[in-house]
Write a protein that holds these residues in place. Structure first.
Motif, PDB file in Angstrom:
ATOM      1  N   PRO A 157       0.851  -1.243  -0.022  1.00 22.97           N
ATOM      2  CA  PRO A 157      -0.030  -0.164   0.017  1.00 22.97           C
ATOM      3  C   PRO A 157       0.950   1.294   0.059  1.00 22.97           C
ATOM      4  N   THR A 158       0.372   2.368  -0.430  1.00 17.33           N
ATOM      5  CA  THR A 158       1.240   3.369  -0.843  1.00 17.33           C
ATOM      6  C   THR A 158       1.687   4.177   0.630  1.00 17.33           C
ATOM      7  N   LYS A 159       0.972   3.820   1.903  1.00 14.82           N
ATOM      8  CA  LYS A 159       1.349   4.221   3.065  1.00 14.82           C
ATOM      9  C   LYS A 159       2.289   3.283   3.948  1.00 14.82           C
ATOM     10  N   PHE A 160       2.735   2.498   3.229  1.00 17.96           N
ATOM     11  CA  PHE A 160       3.706   1.280   3.552  1.00 17.96           C
ATOM     12  C   PHE A 160       4.961   2.151   4.198  1.00 17.96           C
ATOM     13  N   ASN A 161       5.612   1.530   5.361  1.00 16.87           N
ATOM     14  CA  ASN A 161       6.844   1.751   5.785  1.00 16.87           C
ATOM     15  C   ASN A 161       7.489   0.697   6.702  1.00 16.87           C
ATOM     16  N   MET A 162       8.656   0.648   6.952  1.00 10.72           N
ATOM     17  CA  MET A 162       9.503  -0.377   7.432  1.00 10.72           C
ATOM     18  C   MET A 162       9.164  -0.277   9.087  1.00 10.72           C
ATOM     19  N   SER A 163       8.756   0.850   9.475  1.00  4.60           N
ATOM     20  CA  SER A 163       8.535   0.939  10.862  1.00  4.60           C
ATOM     21  C   SER A 163       7.548   0.363  11.816  1.00  4.60           C
ATOM     22  N   LYS A 164       6.483  -0.353  11.082  1.00  3.39           N
ATOM     23  CA  LYS A 164       5.548  -1.246  11.940  1.00  3.39           C
ATOM     24  C   LYS A 164       5.038  -2.265  11.117  1.00  3.39           C
ATOM     25  N   ALA A 165       4.646  -3.422  12.014  1.00  3.20           N
ATOM     26  CA  ALA A 165       4.147  -4.612  11.363  1.00  3.20           C
ATOM     27  C   ALA A 165       2.743  -4.633  10.320  1.00  3.20           C
ATOM     28  N   TRP A 166       2.824  -5.149   9.284  1.00  5.96           N
ATOM     29  CA  TRP A 166       1.791  -4.933   8.489  1.00  5.96           C
ATOM     30  C   TRP A 166       0.825  -6.301   8.280  1.00  5.96           C
ATOM     31  N   PRO A 167      -0.472  -6.276   8.138  1.00  5.49           N
ATOM     32  CA  PRO A 167      -1.250  -7.439   7.746  1.00  5.49           C
ATOM     33  C   PRO A 167      -0.872  -7.707   6.294  1.00  5.49           C
TER      34      PRO A 167
END
Length: 470
Positions: free
Chosen positions: A47-57
């Motif tokens: 997703p465009t808001k993705f970043n490496m600082s948090k865990a994602w589903p």
């Protein structure tokens, strides 16, 4: 030029297998290498808001024809809205054994876990049709899968489900899907096993659900994770879903679709029960079920379900008998059955229309399964296959593949009259691939005859070989 600059700034460098892997956000990244097998690849969407600082589903998708990019494209809107990563293997195929497909899927999951920050308790799998069935088997073989999203397919094998390792199963089905009844029955089994599950119903056939329904499915996974305490509860998300469910149910009622409205309320109650007390949803459902229009439509649905069951039994019985006896004489009966379904398609009764669509889909799937079964035998029964190909021209008259198979087989056994009959039937459908027609296996003698070329010239205004003048 502007678009290219924007895309460049969205490129995300990651360290992967001692190489730098660049993944763009907001688009489908295809043909990315999978660790452990240099020939295996996957598609990935961030997703465009993705970043490496948090865990994602993450939702891992499977297409048994290897068309991962097309499958993933159906989910990008939902993934963007709900903040999900998507991944799909290019190598899982229906021509590969189950054990090998599981290993391929596992390598993809491990690769994604290694290169991206994934919330391990928000790892889901899904697909449509056979892809959905395959996905429903994966929690049995691979740990840490929290849920399955299956569009147009029931749980593949309820006997292997383990209560100590429950996963959240979300089935999505069109009311005209030939698998609709099976998916409904699968839900009843899951309810009996106390397996958490939802059945999302929409108006359609065997197809991907509308994007808003796919979004609701992902939101349901998120709310389930909140209810379990796996992620922090977000009141704005729960309230939005609650309000949206009431609005959707009311809109469906206004469109004279009380059974779909009931489905929305049923699902909302199931999702919200662990999160709080939502008495207004239960009250709305109680009022709905007491209404005359609801009870009348529920009665109609049950009646047509019964009629559909009896008709399916007839189809199964007569098809088996016809295959065993090569009963070409019964093709007329099958043609009559299709004409009856054509009449139902034009019916003013919505339940009859849906039943017709489900029966047509069921019969075509039944014939296809029979073809696959016979074609994979050690000793292939060509006569039985030819009968099934002829039947397919009745049940799928616009599918050119089966006409060509009949022409080829008929030419092989020197039954040129049958070959010419099906050639003309093929050309009547609008078929115009002359190169394929003149390269057809076993037709070397047939395609140089004046009769063959005259027929081609009649429908396509040209033929490869000259027609002798009288």
């Amino acid at each position: 030029m502007i678009k290219k600059i924007l895309l460049f700034f969205l490129v995300l460098p990651l360290v992967c297998f001692s190489q730098q892997l660049k993944i763009a956000k907001g688009i489908i990244n295809d043909s990315l290498a999978i660790k452990g097998d240099s020939l295996e690849t996957m598609s990935l969407y961030l997703p465009t808001k993705f970043n490496m600082s948090k865990a994602w589903p993450v939702l891992f998708l499977f297409d048994m024809n290897g068309n991962s990019k097309k499958t993933m494209s159906m989910f990008t809107v939902a993934a963007e809205e709900e903040g999900y990563i998507l991944a799909s293997s290019n190598n899982v195929r229906d021509t590969v054994s189950l054990s090998e497909n599981v290993l391929i899927a596992n390598r993809m999951l491990n690769t994604v876990y290694e290169i991206l920050p994934i919330h391990k308790e928000q790892s889901y799998v899904g697909g449509i049709g056979d892809g959905g069935r395959f996905a429903s088997l994966l929690p049995t073989f691979i740990r840490d899968i929290s849920g399955v999203l299956s569009c147009g397919a029931a749980v593949a094998n309820t006997e292997v489900l383990v209560r100590k390792n429950p996963f959240y199963f979300i089935g999505i089905a069109g009311r005209s899907d030939y698998n609709y009844r099976e998916i409904m029955q699968s839900k009843e089994v899951l309810d009996g096993l106390k397996f958490p599950n939802l059945l999302i119903v929409f108006e359609g056939e065997h197809q991907w659900a509308p994007k808003d329904e796919l979004t609701r499915a992902l939101r349901s996974f998120t709310l389930s994770a909140m209810a379990k305490g796996n992620i922090m509860k977000n009141d704005s998300i729960t309230e939005h879903y609650f309000e949206n469910s009431l609005i959707k149910a009311n809109n469906l009622l206004a469109k004279d679709k009380p059974l779909l409205a009931e489905n929305v309320l049923d699902n909302a109650i199931a999702v919200y029960n662990p999160l709080g007390n939502w008495d207004s949803l239960k009250t709305s459902r109680k009022i709905l079920r007491r209404s005359k229009i609801y009870r009348a439509k529920k009665r109609f649905e049950r009646n047509y379900f019964l009629k559909e069951t009896l008709t399916k039994e007839d189809y199964g019985y007569y098809l088996e008998e016809d295959i065993l006896t090569y009963n070409y004489n019964n093709l007329g009966w099958w043609n009559f059955q299709m004409s009856e379904l054509d009449k139902m398609d034009k019916s003013q009764n919505e339940f009859e229309q849906r039943m017709s669509s489900r029966l047509r889909g069921f019969l075509n799937a039944l014939i296809s399964d029979s073809i696959n079964l016979i074609a994979t035998d050690k000793e292939i029964d060509l006569e039985a296959l030819n009968f099934l190909y002829m039947l397919k021209t009745i049940t799928e008259p616009q599918n050119h593949e089966y006409y060509l198979k009949i022409i080829s087989y008929s030419a092989l056994i020197e039954d040129y009259g049958t070959a010419m009959f099906y050639l003309e039937e093929l050309l009547k459908t609008g078929y115009n691939n002359t190169n394929e027609l003149y390269d057809l296996e076993h037709t070397a003698l047939l395609r140089i005859t004046p009769e063959f070329n005259a027929l081609v010239a009649k429908y396509l205004n040209d033929s490869r070989y000259e027609i002798p003048k009288e």
